[in-house]
Design an enzyme around this catalytic site. Structure first.
Site, PDB file in Angstrom:
ATOM      1  N   LYS A  33       1.096   4.582  -2.750  1.00  0.00           N
ATOM      2  CA  LYS A  33       0.980   5.997  -2.423  1.00  0.00           C
ATOM      3  C   LYS A  33       2.266   6.751  -2.760  1.00  0.00           C
ATOM      4  O   LYS A  33       2.217   7.904  -3.213  1.00  0.00           O
ATOM      5  CB  LYS A  33       0.603   6.173  -0.952  1.00  0.00           C
ATOM      6  CG  LYS A  33      -0.824   5.735  -0.648  1.00  0.00           C
ATOM      7  CD  LYS A  33      -1.844   6.474  -1.541  1.00  0.00           C
ATOM      8  CE  LYS A  33      -3.269   6.092  -1.239  1.00  0.00           C
ATOM      9  NZ  LYS A  33      -4.251   6.827  -2.070  1.00  0.00           N
ATOM     10  N   TYR A  76       0.843  -1.203   0.000  1.00  0.00           N
ATOM     11  CA  TYR A  76       0.000   0.000   0.000  1.00  0.00           C
ATOM     12  C   TYR A  76       0.874   1.247   0.000  1.00  0.00           C
ATOM     13  O   TYR A  76       0.619   2.203  -0.755  1.00  0.00           O
ATOM     14  CB  TYR A  76      -0.915  -0.004   1.229  1.00  0.00           C
ATOM     15  CG  TYR A  76      -1.739   1.262   1.369  1.00  0.00           C
ATOM     16  CD1 TYR A  76      -2.891   1.442   0.609  1.00  0.00           C
ATOM     17  CD2 TYR A  76      -1.353   2.281   2.244  1.00  0.00           C
ATOM     18  CE1 TYR A  76      -3.652   2.601   0.727  1.00  0.00           C
ATOM     19  CE2 TYR A  76      -2.101   3.444   2.367  1.00  0.00           C
ATOM     20  CZ  TYR A  76      -3.243   3.603   1.605  1.00  0.00           C
ATOM     21  OH  TYR A  76      -3.980   4.752   1.714  1.00  0.00           O
TER      22      TYR A  76
END
Length: 286
Positions: A151, A147
């Site tokens: 980002k 994750y």
């Protein structure tokens, strides 16, 4: 002055997108929102918003949305908010790469598809692209390597996009979001480490992590701070907002590169993992 038109992806109930949409609407903007084909849109339509179905992982879905927005906004879009996102929690060595590919398809390639399709609308309006980033793209939070990578990719893509779009009159702002009160963590709340993982000594800690309820900034407070920045004629390149962003920003500016290694070691009980690993090595030699 023409009314400002705003398009926001990922506006399922209880998320950041919904809160942003309500804040833009309060400020008199024409708000166009999207939900996944299987999600309810009642919370948006009942508020008087124009809502369309969208799956950012599918080219044809993005193209269909562009045709619908053309009818609503007349070929001009003042603000595009790339908010749609999903999470996946797992150790780096136990990662299911197919799950990560799905997440990149939403978190990174989704915004890329949106900008590719909607850039003529934004150029025509001298508009603004808003990418919803995360402190996860800055801090090496345990169990979030994949994750965090999405980002971080979004942040740097946005940085470069900002430079490229400036000559065309389009602004780009990245929102570095801290812990915000949404339901994004629910999809991972039942996740467990795979059997035989080298992280098995931390299985209990991992389950507590995916079920955690962190201190958060309320969605409406977050939206009330973000929206004015995106409406600014000269928005900042990055705007930090939400719980934990203060310390993260400070450490990112003044801390050494591995400062988080020392901070996160006790937080995630990594000493226990090291002890168990060394014990296993000794036992393997016997």
């Amino acid at each position: 002055m023409a009314q400002i038109s705003v398009l926001i992806t990922g506006c399922g109930e209880g998320g950041i997108g919904e809160a942003l949409a309500r804040e833009y609407q309060k400020r008199g903007c024409t708000v166009i929102v999207t939900v996944l084909p299987w999600e309810s849109n009642t919370h948006l339509v009942s508020a008087g918003m124009t809502c369309f179905e969208l799956d950012v992982t599918k080219e044809e879905s993005v193209q269909a949305l562009a045709r619908n927005v053309q009818k609503v906004a007349g070929g001009k879009l003042h603000i595009l908010v790339n908010n749609a996102g999903i999470c996946y929690t797992m150790t780096g060595i136990d990662t299911d790469v197919q799950e990560v590919q799905k997440m990149f398809n939403v978190n990174v390639f989704g915004p890329m598809r949106m900008v590719r399709e909607f850039h003529p609308f934004l150029i025509s309006a001298r508009g603004t692209i808003v990418n919803i980033g995360s402190v996860g793209g800055i801090v090496p939070y345990m169990y979030g390597s994949s994750y965090n990578a999405t980002k971080a990719a979004l942040h740097h893509w946005g940085n470069t996009l900002r430079v490229e779009m400036a000559p065309l009159g389009v602004k780009v702002i990245t929102i570095i979001s801290g812990n915000i009160g949404t339901n994004i963590l629910k999809s991972d709340s039942a996740r467990k480490l795979p059997e035989g993982s080298h992280y098995s000594p931390l299985a209990k800690e991992f389950e507590q992590h995916v079920r955690r309820v962190p201190a958060t900034t309320p969605r409406d407070v977050y939206a009330a701070r973000v929206v004015p920045q995106t409406l600014n004629s000269s928005p900042p390149a990055w705007y930090w907002v939400g719980a934990t962003t203060g310390i993260v920003r400070f450490m990112d500016i003044f801390g050494f590169r591995t400062v988080w290694d020392y901070i996160l070691w006790p937080v995630f009980n990594l000493g226990k993992l090291r002890k168990e690993t060394e014990l296993r090595r000794v036992n393997d030699k016997l």
